[in-house]
Design an enzyme around this catalytic site. Structure first.
Site, PDB file in Angstrom:
ATOM      1  N   HIS A   1       1.310   0.692 -13.059  1.00 15.32           N
ATOM      2  CA  HIS A   1       2.119  -0.472 -13.555  1.00 15.32           C
ATOM      3  C   HIS A   1       3.460  -0.226 -13.471  1.00 15.32           C
ATOM      4  O   HIS A   1       4.066   0.941 -14.028  1.00 15.32           O
ATOM      5  CB  HIS A   1       1.693  -1.085 -14.902  1.00 15.32           C
ATOM      6  CG  HIS A   1       2.411  -2.095 -15.376  1.00 15.32           C
ATOM      7  ND1 HIS A   1       1.970  -3.404 -14.877  1.00 15.32           N
ATOM      8  CD2 HIS A   1       3.568  -2.269 -16.295  1.00 15.32           C
ATOM      9  CE1 HIS A   1       3.021  -4.330 -15.697  1.00 15.32           C
ATOM     10  NE2 HIS A   1       3.941  -3.767 -16.334  1.00 15.32           N
TER      11      HIS A   1
ATOM     12  N   ASN B   1      -5.078   2.293 -13.179  1.00 13.34           N
ATOM     13  CA  ASN B   1      -4.195   1.185 -12.715  1.00 13.34           C
ATOM     14  C   ASN B   1      -2.624   1.880 -12.686  1.00 13.34           C
ATOM     15  O   ASN B   1      -2.285   2.619 -13.863  1.00 13.34           O
ATOM     16  CB  ASN B   1      -4.050  -0.089 -13.619  1.00 13.34           C
ATOM     17  CG  ASN B   1      -2.989  -1.037 -13.190  1.00 13.34           C
ATOM     18  OD1 ASN B   1      -3.043  -1.227 -11.790  1.00 13.34           O
ATOM     19  ND2 ASN B   1      -2.177  -1.869 -13.976  1.00 13.34           N
TER      20      ASN B   1
ATOM     21  N   LEU C   1      -9.255  -8.314 -13.808  1.00 18.12           N
ATOM     22  CA  LEU C   1     -10.561  -8.148 -13.777  1.00 18.12           C
ATOM     23  C   LEU C   1     -11.163  -8.256 -15.098  1.00 18.12           C
ATOM     24  O   LEU C   1     -10.698  -8.286 -16.131  1.00 18.12           O
ATOM     25  CB  LEU C   1     -10.910  -6.556 -13.537  1.00 18.12           C
ATOM     26  CG  LEU C   1     -10.399  -6.334 -11.994  1.00 18.12           C
ATOM     27  CD1 LEU C   1     -10.074  -4.665 -11.894  1.00 18.12           C
ATOM     28  CD2 LEU C   1     -11.386  -6.835 -10.985  1.00 18.12           C
TER      29      LEU C   1
ATOM     30  N   ARG D   1      -5.351  -8.693  -8.902  1.00 15.05           N
ATOM     31  CA  ARG D   1      -6.481  -9.595  -9.605  1.00 15.05           C
ATOM     32  C   ARG D   1      -6.737  -9.124 -10.941  1.00 15.05           C
ATOM     33  O   ARG D   1      -6.753  -7.823 -10.918  1.00 15.05           O
ATOM     34  CB  ARG D   1      -7.591  -9.441  -8.635  1.00 15.05           C
ATOM     35  CG  ARG D   1      -7.425  -9.958  -7.346  1.00 15.05           C
ATOM     36  CD  ARG D   1      -7.064 -11.308  -7.154  1.00 15.05           C
ATOM     37  NE  ARG D   1      -7.838 -12.619  -7.614  1.00 15.05           N
ATOM     38  CZ  ARG D   1      -7.374 -13.761  -7.511  1.00 15.05           C
ATOM     39  NH1 ARG D   1      -6.235 -13.977  -7.511  1.00 15.05           N
ATOM     40  NH2 ARG D   1      -8.138 -14.580  -8.221  1.00 15.05           N
TER      41      ARG D   1
ATOM     42  N   SER E   1       3.938   3.382 -15.412  1.00 22.43           N
ATOM     43  CA  SER E   1       2.728   3.990 -16.212  1.00 22.43           C
ATOM     44  C   SER E   1       1.640   4.058 -15.035  1.00 22.43           C
ATOM     45  O   SER E   1       1.207   3.315 -14.681  1.00 22.43           O
ATOM     46  CB  SER E   1       2.495   3.275 -17.421  1.00 22.43           C
ATOM     47  OG  SER E   1       3.833   2.982 -18.228  1.00 22.43           O
TER      48      SER E   1
ATOM     49  N   ARG F   1     -15.335 -15.594 -10.594  1.00 24.45           N
ATOM     50  CA  ARG F   1     -14.682 -14.271 -10.613  1.00 24.45           C
ATOM     51  C   ARG F   1     -15.812 -13.274 -10.749  1.00 24.45           C
ATOM     52  O   ARG F   1     -15.747 -12.123 -10.370  1.00 24.45           O
ATOM     53  CB  ARG F   1     -13.971 -14.320 -12.121  1.00 24.45           C
ATOM     54  CG  ARG F   1     -12.767 -13.260 -12.087  1.00 24.45           C
ATOM     55  CD  ARG F   1     -12.007 -13.595 -13.446  1.00 24.45           C
ATOM     56  NE  ARG F   1     -10.804 -14.418 -13.231  1.00 24.45           N
ATOM     57  CZ  ARG F   1      -9.509 -13.987 -12.739  1.00 24.45           C
ATOM     58  NH1 ARG F   1      -9.244 -12.803 -12.241  1.00 24.45           N
ATOM     59  NH2 ARG F   1      -8.536 -15.108 -12.612  1.00 24.45           N
TER      60      ARG F   1
ATOM     61  N   GLY G   1       0.848  -1.075   0.062  1.00 20.87           N
ATOM     62  CA  GLY G   1      -0.005  -0.268  -0.022  1.00 20.87           C
ATOM     63  C   GLY G   1       0.712   1.331   0.046  1.00 20.87           C
ATOM     64  O   GLY G   1       0.380   2.387   0.550  1.00 20.87           O
ATOM     65  N   SER G   2       2.029   1.356  -0.555  1.00 23.22           N
ATOM     66  CA  SER G   2       2.816   2.421  -0.525  1.00 23.22           C
ATOM     67  C   SER G   2       2.264   3.518  -1.585  1.00 23.22           C
ATOM     68  O   SER G   2       2.186   4.693  -1.509  1.00 23.22           O
ATOM     69  CB  SER G   2       4.312   2.383  -0.826  1.00 23.22           C
ATOM     70  OG  SER G   2       4.472   1.804  -2.178  1.00 23.22           O
ATOM     71  N   ASN G   3       1.599   2.947  -2.635  1.00 22.53           N
ATOM     72  CA  ASN G   3       0.912   3.918  -3.591  1.00 22.53           C
ATOM     73  C   ASN G   3      -0.212   4.541  -3.025  1.00 22.53           C
ATOM     74  O   ASN G   3      -0.640   5.564  -3.208  1.00 22.53           O
ATOM     75  CB  ASN G   3       0.611   3.261  -5.048  1.00 22.53           C
ATOM     76  CG  ASN G   3       1.758   3.084  -6.072  1.00 22.53           C
ATOM     77  OD1 ASN G   3       2.253   4.331  -6.280  1.00 22.53           O
ATOM     78  ND2 ASN G   3       2.613   2.100  -6.101  1.00 22.53           N
TER      79      ASN G   3
ATOM     80  N   VAL H   1      -4.995  -6.925 -20.244  1.00 22.77           N
ATOM     81  CA  VAL H   1      -4.284  -6.516 -19.099  1.00 22.77           C
ATOM     82  C   VAL H   1      -3.064  -5.700 -19.397  1.00 22.77           C
ATOM     83  O   VAL H   1      -2.321  -5.793 -20.710  1.00 22.77           O
ATOM     84  CB  VAL H   1      -3.501  -7.786 -18.459  1.00 22.77           C
ATOM     85  CG1 VAL H   1      -2.723  -7.585 -17.454  1.00 22.77           C
ATOM     86  CG2 VAL H   1      -4.942  -8.733 -17.828  1.00 22.77           C
ATOM     87  N   ASP H   2      -3.047  -4.446 -18.845  1.00 23.04           N
ATOM     88  CA  ASP H   2      -1.700  -3.662 -18.863  1.00 23.04           C
ATOM     89  C   ASP H   2      -1.775  -2.704 -20.390  1.00 23.04           C
ATOM     90  O   ASP H   2      -0.682  -2.615 -20.607  1.00 23.04           O
ATOM     91  CB  ASP H   2      -0.479  -4.236 -18.808  1.00 23.04           C
ATOM     92  CG  ASP H   2      -0.343  -4.876 -17.132  1.00 23.04           C
ATOM     93  OD1 ASP H   2      -0.919  -4.140 -16.417  1.00 23.04           O
ATOM     94  OD2 ASP H   2       0.444  -5.729 -16.970  1.00 23.04           O
TER      95      ASP H   2
ATOM     96  N   GLU I   1       6.603   6.065  -8.865  1.00 21.72           N
ATOM     97  CA  GLU I   1       5.311   5.870  -8.863  1.00 21.72           C
ATOM     98  C   GLU I   1       4.513   6.864  -7.792  1.00 21.72           C
ATOM     99  O   GLU I   1       3.245   7.062  -8.075  1.00 21.72           O
ATOM    100  CB  GLU I   1       4.989   4.324  -8.579  1.00 21.72           C
ATOM    101  CG  GLU I   1       5.470   3.363  -9.269  1.00 21.72           C
ATOM    102  CD  GLU I   1       5.132   1.842  -8.787  1.00 21.72           C
ATOM    103  OE1 GLU I   1       4.256   1.575  -8.391  1.00 21.72           O
ATOM    104  OE2 GLU I   1       6.195   0.957  -9.175  1.00 21.72           O
TER     105      GLU I   1
HETATM  106  C1  GAR Z   1       3.618  -1.448  -7.253  1.00 27.85           C
HETATM  107  O1  GAR Z   1       4.872  -1.284  -7.657  1.00 27.85           O
HETATM  108  C2  GAR Z   1       2.729  -1.324  -8.446  1.00 27.85           C
HETATM  109  O2  GAR Z   1       3.088  -0.691  -9.656  1.00 27.85           O
HETATM  110  C3  GAR Z   1       2.665  -2.796  -8.904  1.00 27.85           C
HETATM  111  O3  GAR Z   1       2.769  -3.213  -7.470  1.00 27.85           O
HETATM  112  C4  GAR Z   1       3.380  -2.746  -6.577  1.00 27.85           C
HETATM  113  C5  GAR Z   1       2.295  -2.167  -5.356  1.00 27.85           C
HETATM  114  O4  GAR Z   1       3.250  -1.546  -4.402  1.00 27.85           O
HETATM  115  N1  GAR Z   1       1.414  -3.236  -9.529  1.00 27.85           N
HETATM  116  C6  GAR Z   1       1.469  -4.099 -10.358  1.00 27.85           C
HETATM  117  O5  GAR Z   1       2.437  -4.946 -10.374  1.00 27.85           O
HETATM  118  C7  GAR Z   1       0.164  -4.325 -11.068  1.00 27.85           C
HETATM  119  N2  GAR Z   1       0.274  -5.520 -12.065  1.00 27.85           N
HETATM  120  P1  GAR Z   1       2.326  -0.897  -3.103  1.00 27.85           P
HETATM  121  O6  GAR Z   1       1.251  -1.699  -2.615  1.00 27.85           O
HETATM  122  O7  GAR Z   1       3.292  -0.501  -2.255  1.00 27.85           O
HETATM  123  O8  GAR Z   1       1.857   0.508  -3.996  1.00 27.85           O
END
Ligand code: GAR
Length: 224
Positions: free
Chosen positions: A115, A113, A99, A97, A142, A71, A18-20, A150-151, A180
């Protein structure tokens, strides 16, 4: 007291650290930030990000994907939580996950999202290891609108970082993660302000400032 412009109610979906999410919480603490976090939802009860949400006094929900037979049933539970919270925008912040097209279609243009690569390079997992293996000299992250593939949805913004000769996966991941944390709040803000539209499958940003200059690695200013 006069009320400011309406802040768009936003849900953040997480699966882990959860840092983002924290970067979004910090940005939304500013009263003039155009989005307000109304729900933090995790598909994993042990996600550390839930503690960050609780510390910020935000409502949390846990919707464990394993509790649902399909799902579609899992996504129905997600949709119910999102509509109960009154979310208009949804951020996937390390939500691991995939979607379905039906869910993505319902949220088209309102689901973003982050990435950890400069898409379309390195979709999927293990992006930093793959960037190192490929020998790219610029890597990054991104933020994109989510589409059924996906992506691959329209890219709202990207941040690039250099790949340095001494980098290992952890060092590169840390450098990208810092980027990010700056990019996601910026892009959510643009979306919440209604400055993002999609034309011909590409995201167009109204009033985006010119970033200026050239991003080059090796940096040409480095003394030889
Ligand atoms: C982040 O680096 C994010 O870009 C990546 O997971 C990490 C989550 O970190 N997301 C993906 O790879 C999605 N395909 P966080 O929980 O510290 O935010």
């Amino acid at each position: 007291m006069p009320s400011g412009p309406r802040r768009r109610p936003t849900a953040v979906l997480i699966s882990g650290r959860g840092s983002n999410l924290q970067a979004l919480i910090d940005a939304a603490a500013a009263p003039d930030y155009p989005a307000e976090i109304v729900l933090v939802l995790s598909n994993r009860p042990e996600a550390k990000g839930l503690e960050r949400a609780a510390a910020a006094g935000l409502p949390t929900r846990i919707v464990p994907h394993g509790d649902y037979p399909t799902r579609a049933a899992f996504e129905a539970a997600l949709s119910e939580a999102l509509s109960e919270a009154g979310a208009e925008l949804v951020c996937l912040a390390g939500f691991m996950r995939v979607l379905t097209e039906a869910f993505v279609g319902r949220w088209q243009g309102r689901l973003v999202n982050i990435h950890p690569s400069l898409l379309p390079a390195f979709p999927g997992l293990d992006t930093h290891a793959r960037a190192l293996a490929a020998g790219v000299k610029l890597h990054g992250c991104s933020v994109h609108l989510v589409s059924a593939e996906v992506d691959q949805g329209p890219i709202i913004g990207q941040a690039a970082v250099p790949v340095l000769p001494e980098d290992d996966e952890a060092a590169l991941a840390a450098r990208v993660l810092e980027a990010e944390h700056r990019l996601f709040p910026l892009c959510l803000g643009l979306l919440a302000e209604g400055r993002v539209s999609v034309e011909g499958g590409r995201a167009v940003i109204r009033g985006a400032p010119d970033a200026g200059g050239l991003i080059m690695n090796p940096d040409q200013r480095r003394p030889g």
